[in-house]
Design a protein around this motif. Structure first.
Motif, mmCIF file in Angstrom:
data_model
loop_
_atom_site.group_PDB
_atom_site.id
_atom_site.type_symbol
_atom_site.label_atom_id
_atom_site.label_comp_id
_atom_site.label_asym_id
_atom_site.label_seq_id
_atom_site.Cartn_x
_atom_site.Cartn_y
_atom_site.Cartn_z
ATOM 1 N N ILE A 6 23.889 -38.323 3.910
ATOM 2 C CA ILE A 6 22.742 -37.750 4.591
ATOM 3 C C ILE A 6 21.765 -38.907 5.066
ATOM 4 O O ILE A 6 21.526 -39.549 4.473
ATOM 5 C CB ILE A 6 21.780 -36.952 3.772
ATOM 6 C CG1 ILE A 6 22.858 -35.685 3.065
ATOM 7 C CG2 ILE A 6 20.407 -36.262 4.596
ATOM 8 C CD1 ILE A 6 22.009 -34.797 2.236
ATOM 9 N N VAL A 8 18.119 -39.850 6.020
ATOM 10 C CA VAL A 8 16.786 -39.431 5.621
ATOM 11 C C VAL A 8 15.835 -40.569 6.247
ATOM 12 O O VAL A 8 15.900 -41.670 6.100
ATOM 13 C CB VAL A 8 16.675 -39.477 4.027
ATOM 14 C CG1 VAL A 8 15.055 -38.854 3.807
ATOM 15 C CG2 VAL A 8 17.587 -38.378 3.385
ATOM 16 N N ILE A 49 14.702 -34.935 -1.898
ATOM 17 C CA ILE A 49 14.394 -34.378 -0.584
ATOM 18 C C ILE A 49 13.465 -32.979 -0.377
ATOM 19 O O ILE A 49 12.477 -33.063 0.543
ATOM 20 C CB ILE A 49 15.591 -34.392 0.246
ATOM 21 C CG1 ILE A 49 16.228 -35.501 0.490
ATOM 22 C CG2 ILE A 49 15.530 -33.596 1.835
ATOM 23 C CD1 ILE A 49 17.708 -35.629 0.902
ATOM 24 N N VAL A 58 15.713 -34.967 8.161
ATOM 25 C CA VAL A 58 17.094 -35.237 7.469
ATOM 26 C C VAL A 58 18.144 -34.947 8.330
ATOM 27 O O VAL A 58 17.870 -33.904 9.306
ATOM 28 C CB VAL A 58 16.910 -34.297 6.346
ATOM 29 C CG1 VAL A 58 18.350 -34.396 5.630
ATOM 30 C CG2 VAL A 58 15.836 -34.587 5.550
#
Length: 61
Positions: A6, A8, A49, A58
């Motif tokens: 992911i 971020v 998150i 994200v």
């Protein structure tokens, strides 16, 4: 099997936030506004998150 990642990005400053929220931002490896990192898609990272979602952008990688 490759693990999912992911991306971020910190889009708002953690200044003036609760210490636990600042700790989540640092735990994800984010240092300054507009800084991006790639982290593994784990339940632990998803929890951090979700706690500070209003400060982050994200993206699935």
């Amino acid at each position: 099997m490759a693990d999912k990642r992911i991306k971020v990005t910190l889009i708002k400053s953690p200044i003036g936030r609760v210490a636990r929220h600042r700790a989540c931002v640092r735990g994800l490896g984010l240092r300054r506004v507009n800084h991006s990192v790639e982290v593994a898609d784990t339940p632990e990272n998803r929890g951090m998150i979700n706690k500070v979602a209003d400060m982050l952008a994200v993206e699935e990688v």
